[in-house]
Design a protein around this motif. Structure first.
Motif, mmCIF file in Angstrom:
data_model
loop_
_atom_site.group_PDB
_atom_site.id
_atom_site.type_symbol
_atom_site.label_atom_id
_atom_site.label_comp_id
_atom_site.label_asym_id
_atom_site.label_seq_id
_atom_site.Cartn_x
_atom_site.Cartn_y
_atom_site.Cartn_z
ATOM 1 N N THR A 222 -9.445 4.016 -11.957
ATOM 2 C CA THR A 222 -9.166 4.623 -10.655
ATOM 3 C C THR A 222 -10.415 5.063 -9.906
ATOM 4 O O THR A 222 -10.341 5.340 -8.712
ATOM 5 C CB THR A 222 -8.252 5.847 -10.828
ATOM 6 O OG1 THR A 222 -8.935 6.841 -11.619
ATOM 7 C CG2 THR A 222 -6.959 5.471 -11.516
ATOM 8 N N THR B 54 5.196 -3.156 -9.493
ATOM 9 C CA THR B 54 4.919 -1.822 -10.003
ATOM 10 C C THR B 54 6.234 -1.114 -10.324
ATOM 11 O O THR B 54 7.289 -1.487 -9.804
ATOM 12 C CB THR B 54 4.142 -0.988 -8.964
ATOM 13 O OG1 THR B 54 4.898 -0.930 -7.741
ATOM 14 C CG2 THR B 54 2.784 -1.617 -8.678
ATOM 15 N N GLU C 161 0.430 7.593 -7.522
ATOM 16 C CA GLU C 161 -0.923 7.808 -6.991
ATOM 17 C C GLU C 161 -1.964 7.098 -7.839
ATOM 18 O O GLU C 161 -2.939 6.534 -7.311
ATOM 19 C CB GLU C 161 -1.210 9.309 -6.943
ATOM 20 C CG GLU C 161 -0.376 10.074 -5.925
ATOM 21 C CD GLU C 161 -0.636 11.567 -5.998
ATOM 22 O OE1 GLU C 161 -1.503 12.032 -5.241
ATOM 23 O OE2 GLU C 161 0.015 12.248 -6.805
ATOM 24 N N ARG D 248 -5.239 0.012 -7.514
ATOM 25 C CA ARG D 248 -5.199 -1.156 -6.625
ATOM 26 C C ARG D 248 -6.362 -1.177 -5.648
ATOM 27 O O ARG D 248 -6.780 -2.243 -5.194
ATOM 28 C CB ARG D 248 -3.880 -1.171 -5.847
ATOM 29 C CG ARG D 248 -2.676 -1.585 -6.669
ATOM 30 C CD ARG D 248 -1.411 -1.597 -5.808
ATOM 31 N NE ARG D 248 -1.568 -2.487 -4.666
ATOM 32 C CZ ARG D 248 -1.356 -3.800 -4.685
ATOM 33 N NH1 ARG D 248 -0.968 -4.373 -5.815
ATOM 34 N NH2 ARG D 248 -1.510 -4.528 -3.604
ATOM 35 N N ALA E 208 -1.892 3.452 -6.935
ATOM 36 C CA ALA E 208 -2.541 3.214 -5.636
ATOM 37 C C ALA E 208 -4.062 3.255 -5.779
ATOM 38 O O ALA E 208 -4.775 2.430 -5.182
ATOM 39 C CB ALA E 208 -2.066 4.252 -4.624
#
Length: 415
Positions: free
Chosen positions: A220, A414, A43, A49, A46
């Motif tokens: 993030t 990843t 998570e 990114r 993600a």
């Protein structure tokens, strides 16, 4: 914490030897999942990114490059413009007369400029897209590294907190025994020094964990108030990938292609626009006049020499970066593979040989102390040796996280 821990890690992990390493959660009970805790590594990756600042900026650059395509696709016909002239004069003994002429100019490109502009704009989109993938890989790498720092830092903090509690209880006990005359002042002072040392190390570990969580917040775009609880050992990143597809090399090659298209665009611009001329007017006698013609600007002196030279130099520079980057990435990936092997070997030696020996030394020193045949300093020394080994384990695991972070940045993959 890593530098500090390597120098003074006294009893840090005497307790770690009797507990399985786990991540500590600040201000929460073990096992509880507080609101705002760091989620799983997948998570976090993600989020990085999609929301890392460098990724958002890279996406904006892609949008700008797409806007350039709008201008590149305009018609090869230029904007028409009109020129009006008038003359006042006389013919012989006649009264003054007025003549007027109007000219319509319609420029249009004849050197394939529109196609060259479109090709350059498309190459620019590809270059910015590749640069965006590079930004994503770097953001993922930063997220993996910060995640590893938070996981290992949480484990380190938990152990230090437990050891600080043990040292505090031991210092209180030795202080009471000293007042009762059962131990020497030296033993009591040693216990006070250990307690104070652990207090300093706990404070620094807390600061390190806060720094790791703040880095995760930056990468993030989300705020976290507690570290993750996943295993200390990082999942590996696959190192097998063609050199042309790694983000840094692909971005450099795309940039070289873009500058090559730019150079060809400026070469096409050397051909000046051809203008169609339509003339109409009235002469001094009132008669109508019409005509047509062509106009062309010859690139005799100025032909975008500077722009073409700059684009060619940039293309060569980007190709050089791609070649050097390919060599660098290949060498670094090979080094990461070897480094992984050695780190795993070191961890195996720690678990299989060094740690059991250090634990046995602690037990022997404590037994001798209970029998009245040993000194407290020997107990502290043996505990410190065990603690250094267990902290070294955390340092090696943190190094592993760093290796996986570097691998992700280089390959774009990843864990």
């Amino acid at each position: 914490m890593r530098r500090f821990g390597r120098r003074l890690v006294p009893l840090i992990l005497a307790v770690l030897s009797s507990r399985s390493g786990g991540a500590a959660e600040l201000g929460t009970h073990p096992g509880a999942k507080p609101v705002g805790a760091v989620p799983t590594l997948g998570e976090v990756i993600a989020l990085a990114r999609a929301r890392a600042p460098s990724v958002l900026v890279g996406a904006a650059h892609v949008k700008t490059a797409r806007a350039d395509l709008v201008g590149a696709r305009v018609s090869p016909l230029g904007n028409p413009y009109v020129e009006l002239t008038g003359e006042h004069g006389s013919v012989g003994t006649a009264s003054a007369t007025l003549s007027a002429t109007g000219t319509l100019w319609l420029p249009f490109e004849i050197g394939g400029q529109r196609g060259a502009r479109v090709d350059a704009a498309k190459a620019g989109i590809e270059y910015r897209s590749r640069a965006l993938e590079l930004s994503r890989a770097q953001a993922v790498a930063a997220a993996i590294e910060a995640y590893g720092h938070s996981v290992v830092g949480a484990a380190r903090l938990r152990l230090l907190q437990e050891l600080e509690a043990v040292a505090r209880a031991e210092a209180d006990a030795y202080r009471a025994r000293f007042q009762a005359g059962d131990v020497t002042a030296q033993d009591a002072r040693f216990a006070d020094v250990d307690r104070a040392r652990y207090g300093v190390m706990v404070a620094e570990a807390t600061a390190d964990l806060a720094a790791a969580l703040s880095t995760l917040e930056v990468v993030t775009g989300r705020r976290f108030d507690a570290p993750p609880t996943e295993p200390l050992s990082p999942p590996p990143v696959d190192l097998g990938r063609g050199m042309d597809s790694v983000p840094a090399v692909a971005a450099a090659r795309a940039e070289a292609a873009f500058h090559g298209r730019e150079r060809r665009r400026w070469e096409s611009e050397r051909a000046g626009a051809l203008s169609l001329m339509l003339l109409g007017g009235a002469d001094e006698l009132g008669g109508a006049r019409v005509g047509a013609g062509l106009a062309y600007a010859f690139p005799a002196f100025r032909a975008y020499q500077g722009e073409r030279a700059r684009a060619e130099a940039e293309e060569e520079r980007a190709l050089l970066e791609a070649r050097l980057g390919q060599e660098r990435v290949g060498a670094r990936l090979a080094g990461i593979a070897r480094e992984r092997t050695e780190v795993e070997r070191a961890l195996g030696l720690l678990h299989g040989e060094a740690e059991p020996a250090a634990r046995a030394a602690v037990e022997a020193a404590e037994e001798m102390r209970r029998l009245g045949k040993g000194e407290f300093l020997a107990v502290l020394t043996s505990r410190r040796d065990l603690a250094l080994l267990r902290l070294r384990q955390l340092d090696l695991l943190e190094r592993r996280w760093g290796l996986e972070s570097t691998a992700a940045a280089l390959t774009g993959r990843t864990p």
